[in-house]
Design an enzyme around this catalytic site. Structure first.
Site, PDB file in Angstrom:
ATOM      1  N   SER A 231       0.815  -1.218   0.000  1.00 49.06           N
ATOM      2  CA  SER A 231       0.000   0.000   0.000  1.00 49.06           C
ATOM      3  C   SER A 231       0.846   1.264   0.000  1.00 49.06           C
ATOM      4  O   SER A 231       0.306   2.356   0.136  1.00 49.06           O
ATOM      5  CB  SER A 231      -0.915  -0.004   1.231  1.00 49.06           C
ATOM      6  OG  SER A 231      -0.136  -0.099   2.396  1.00 49.06           O
TER       7      SER A 231
ATOM      8  N   THR B 164      -2.041   3.763   4.677  1.00 45.44           N
ATOM      9  CA  THR B 164      -1.009   4.797   4.529  1.00 45.44           C
ATOM     10  C   THR B 164      -0.007   4.707   5.669  1.00 45.44           C
ATOM     11  O   THR B 164      -0.400   4.456   6.811  1.00 45.44           O
ATOM     12  CB  THR B 164      -1.680   6.188   4.581  1.00 45.44           C
ATOM     13  OG1 THR B 164      -2.553   6.292   3.463  1.00 45.44           O
ATOM     14  CG2 THR B 164      -0.678   7.318   4.565  1.00 45.44           C
TER      15      THR B 164
ATOM     16  N   THR C 138       1.678   6.878   0.456  1.00 45.15           N
ATOM     17  CA  THR C 138       0.717   5.813   0.148  1.00 45.15           C
ATOM     18  C   THR C 138       0.607   5.594  -1.361  1.00 45.15           C
ATOM     19  O   THR C 138       0.913   6.507  -2.149  1.00 45.15           O
ATOM     20  CB  THR C 138      -0.686   6.174   0.708  1.00 45.15           C
ATOM     21  OG1 THR C 138      -1.557   5.050   0.551  1.00 45.15           O
ATOM     22  CG2 THR C 138      -1.308   7.363   0.002  1.00 45.15           C
TER      23      THR C 138
ATOM     24  N   ARG D 272      -7.013   9.364  -9.192  1.00 46.36           N
ATOM     25  CA  ARG D 272      -7.698   9.542  -7.897  1.00 46.36           C
ATOM     26  C   ARG D 272      -6.677   9.902  -6.809  1.00 46.36           C
ATOM     27  O   ARG D 272      -5.613   9.305  -6.706  1.00 46.36           O
ATOM     28  CB  ARG D 272      -8.440   8.247  -7.533  1.00 46.36           C
ATOM     29  CG  ARG D 272      -9.128   8.274  -6.166  1.00 46.36           C
ATOM     30  CD  ARG D 272      -8.240   7.723  -5.063  1.00 46.36           C
ATOM     31  NE  ARG D 272      -8.916   7.694  -3.766  1.00 46.36           N
ATOM     32  CZ  ARG D 272      -8.300   7.464  -2.612  1.00 46.36           C
ATOM     33  NH1 ARG D 272      -7.004   7.255  -2.582  1.00 46.36           N
ATOM     34  NH2 ARG D 272      -8.968   7.473  -1.485  1.00 46.36           N
TER      35      ARG D 272
ATOM     36  N   THR E  78      -5.058   7.558   8.349  1.00 45.93           N
ATOM     37  CA  THR E  78      -5.099   6.473   7.373  1.00 45.93           C
ATOM     38  C   THR E  78      -6.544   5.987   7.302  1.00 45.93           C
ATOM     39  O   THR E  78      -7.284   6.081   8.278  1.00 45.93           O
ATOM     40  CB  THR E  78      -4.126   5.337   7.743  1.00 45.93           C
ATOM     41  OG1 THR E  78      -4.247   4.275   6.791  1.00 45.93           O
ATOM     42  CG2 THR E  78      -4.387   4.773   9.123  1.00 45.93           C
ATOM     43  N   GLY E  79      -6.930   5.504   6.133  1.00 46.72           N
ATOM     44  CA  GLY E  79      -8.309   5.037   5.976  1.00 46.72           C
ATOM     45  C   GLY E  79      -8.915   5.551   4.692  1.00 46.72           C
ATOM     46  O   GLY E  79      -8.195   5.951   3.771  1.00 46.72           O
TER      47      GLY E  79
END
Ligand code: ASP
Length: 329
Positions: free
Chosen positions: A80, A182, A200, A210, A233-234
């Site tokens: 990631s 991330t 990330t 994106r 993060t998320g």
């Protein structure tokens, strides 16, 4: 604590806190000159160690957060971030990164950067060498080339194989974007100076171009020496909706502990998102007096925390398990 209790308590206790820590405009100093580092996910452990080493060998706080997050960018087993990161739906790795100094408020960011394994180095060059704050896509790549960064292969073997499997399931290349994490890192040096960095590959199988919260100041990261620092993060779309990291820092400025500030922000996300509490969002933060905290909407999040030279990876209890959903009442 129930959020209204915090809000009420904040009005009274916050004022006391502000007076006692000098958060009303003076530079706060941590009590014992300790270096504090906090980062997201278990892979933050190596990042914290690299950050600490950088400080110990004479690097600045900004150097330390940059070198810290480079550890995950270089590790192909982390799918990631950086080299190893999963590609977009066209099979191209696009990386996002940002860095910010909480004393000077200088920052640099790159979004959708192709062809470089260390987007954080390019983000740092944006901070140091460019009059701009954010460069995206082809322009970011042109800047990196001009700065002398050599083009690299960014699609790892593991990521290529994962993409092959995904395309088999979604031959038209239009399956849902999913899977992400991330590396965000907040560091306070022995002078109480705070810097933050994020890196990330964003959502796997995302639409080309994106960009989530991570490289955007105030969303994925924010630092102000007078209040604190935070990274996220998320689900980037949900964190961005509320200016997540900025909001955490602003709550800390008003006297909230880092955990209270993060809870308030998670609650705000739940209230503002059409998905309610069904969102991935996690934060780690350091307040200007050196207090740290972490919070996560859901189970499974871990913080990597370094204090007194010792690092621990700690599981973070889920907000949804600790609190009730007021929207349901
Ligand atoms: N926040 C990142 C993004 O939306 C992904 C993550 O941290 O899980 O791009």
């Amino acid at each position: 604590m129930h959020r209204r209790d915090f809000l009420l308590r904040g009005a009274a206790a916050g004022a006391g806190f502000l007076a006692s820590t000098g958060l009303q405009g003076q530079s706060p100093t941590p009590t014992n000159g300790e270096v504090v580092v906090i980062s997201t996910w278990p892979f933050g452990k190596a990042a914290n160690a690299a950050a600490l080493e950088t400080l110990q060998s004479g690097g600045s706080a900004l150097d330390a957060v940059e070198k810290g997050v480079m550890t995950a960018e270089a590790d192909p087993s982390i799918q990631s971030v950086g080299y190893g990161g999963l590609p977009n739906r066209s099979g191209v790795v696009e990386l996002d990164a940002a860095i910010q100094d909480g004393r000077t408020f200088e920052s640099g960011a790159v979004c959708s950067l192709q062809g470089y394994r260390h987007p954080i180095k390019v983000a740092r060059a944006v901070l140091d060498q460019s009059p701009h704050l954010v460069l995206v896509g082809a322009g970011a790549r042109e800047f990196a080339t001009d700065q002398g960064f050599p083009i690299e292969e960014t699609l790892s073997e593991g990521a290529r194989e994962a993409y092959r499997k995904w395309r088999k399931k979604h031959p038209d290349g239009k399956g849902p974007a999913s899977g992400h994490d991330t590396l965000g890192l907040v560091l306070m040096n022995s002078d109480g100076h705070i810097c933050v960095a994020c890196t990330t590959s964003g959502l796997a199988w995302k639409h080309p171009g994106r960009v989530g919260d991570s490289p955007l100041l105030g969303h994925g990261l924010y630092a102000d020496d007078e209040a604190g620092g935070c990274v996220a993060t998320g689900d980037g779309e949900e964190i961005t909706r509320v200016c997540g990291s900025f909001l955490v820092v602003e709550w800390m400025r008003k006297g909230a502990t880092p955990e209270e500030a993060i809870d308030e922000t998670l609650d705000r996300i739940a209230r503002r998102s059409p998905r309610g509490r069904d969102v991935h969002a996690s934060f780690v933060a350091i307040r200007a007096d050196g207090m740290t905290g972490a919070g996560s909407m859901r189970k499974g999040f871990h913080q990597a925390l370094t204090r007194n030279g010792k690092t621990e990876v700690l599981s973070v209890p889920a907000f949804v398990d600790r609190t009730t959903d007021e929207n349901k009442r």
